[in-house]
Design an enzyme around this catalytic site. Sequence first.
Site, PDB file in Angstrom:
ATOM      1  CG  HIS A   1      43.182  36.524  40.247  1.00  0.00           C
ATOM      2  ND1 HIS A   1      43.428  35.836  39.077  1.00  0.00           N
ATOM      3  CD2 HIS A   1      42.114  37.331  39.994  1.00  0.00           C
ATOM      4  CE1 HIS A   1      42.543  36.231  38.150  1.00  0.00           C
ATOM      5  NE2 HIS A   1      41.744  37.122  38.681  1.00  0.00           N
ATOM      6  CB  SER A  28      40.384  38.857  35.798  1.00  0.00           C
ATOM      7  OG  SER A  28      40.062  37.662  36.470  1.00  0.00           O
TER       8      SER A  28
END
Length: 390
Positions: free
Chosen positions: A277, A160
């Site tokens: 996400h 990430s």
Amino acid sequence: MGSWAAAPWRLGGCSVRGGLRGAPRRRASSRPGGGDRAATLSDLLQSSVEGEEPGAAAARRERRPPREGTVLLFPGQGSQFVGMGRELLRFPGVRDMYRQAERVLGYDLLSLCLEGPRDELDRTRHCQPAVFVASLAAVEKLNHQQPKVVQSCVAAAGYSVGEFAALVFAGALDFAEALYAVKVRAEAMQKASEAVPSGMLSVIGRREANYRFACLEARKHCESLGIENPVCAISNYLFPDSRVIAGHLQALEFLQENARKYYFTRTKMLPVSGAFHTRLMEPAVEPLADVLKSIEIQKPLVCVYSNVDGKKYMHSKHIQKLLVKQVVSPVMWEQTMHSVYERKQGTEFPYTYEVGPGKQLGAILKKCNLKAWKQYNHVDALEDEEAAET
């Protein structure tokens, strides 16, 4: 001040604070903390191939025995803790990194990391920049203690927000510009998460588990409650039989209540405030896209793998596009680990170093590839175990 001017990489005993003759420099940055690009690890990597015939450096890397190459993994949000970075301050350049971070961010990141309070450090707007800087500070530690590990790096990946640190390490992004992008990303993601009651659910399932079907039924449940366009989807692929599902809180509660029906053996809500996400993060897309358009992105000098598809970044536009897409796409970490460590049977695995707070990526690697994990090491944001014992 340049992005790494005060944080020189010392490789082979050679300080590169003043820059290397012929090393590439970036334009002056229009962002806070920017300036003429200073000499960095990427400068040294670039200068090391000067004078070689085109393709010679690549050929030389290909001839390197697998065990001699190293892989660096950069952690993401959730690995932060109060006190991280304290023992990194004694390494060259780390304090200057935090001083520059304060100018870019507009607040004292180092004090927040060292003293907390924890609830402030854990806020998305703070923890993403904190993990980003702490991870690159851990690379300084690694470079000081084992410079050959840094010199022989052949691949990097970040989880990430850790992907930004990996790209800085690889020379694709300038430190200050990347930190500013992380700041914008973190603030936009926190704002998006506060708009809708949502969260993330860690799930371990049996082989029979059908995660997509479970998410479909959870969305139908939300619709029955009057929620329009509900979100419930896989947001992270961690390792075989382990996923993170994110979306509306009502959907996640439904999955917990019906875990046995969907062959989930364990479920746990993660301590985050949003469905990262997933498409609930769409409000964060435009701010990040705008800032990425305004900064210079170069081709990485070592292979960096994207969270979006688990494949290597090919060029600067590719990086710009996928860093934006990553915000609303699942993190394909399991697939990334397969790509990084894929090799012919009998070929040795490289040494892997997780740089930054926590050991989560090492634990995941063990589940994805036990043989690769046997060469795993952790470069902590705390005091060395060896130093602590003496």
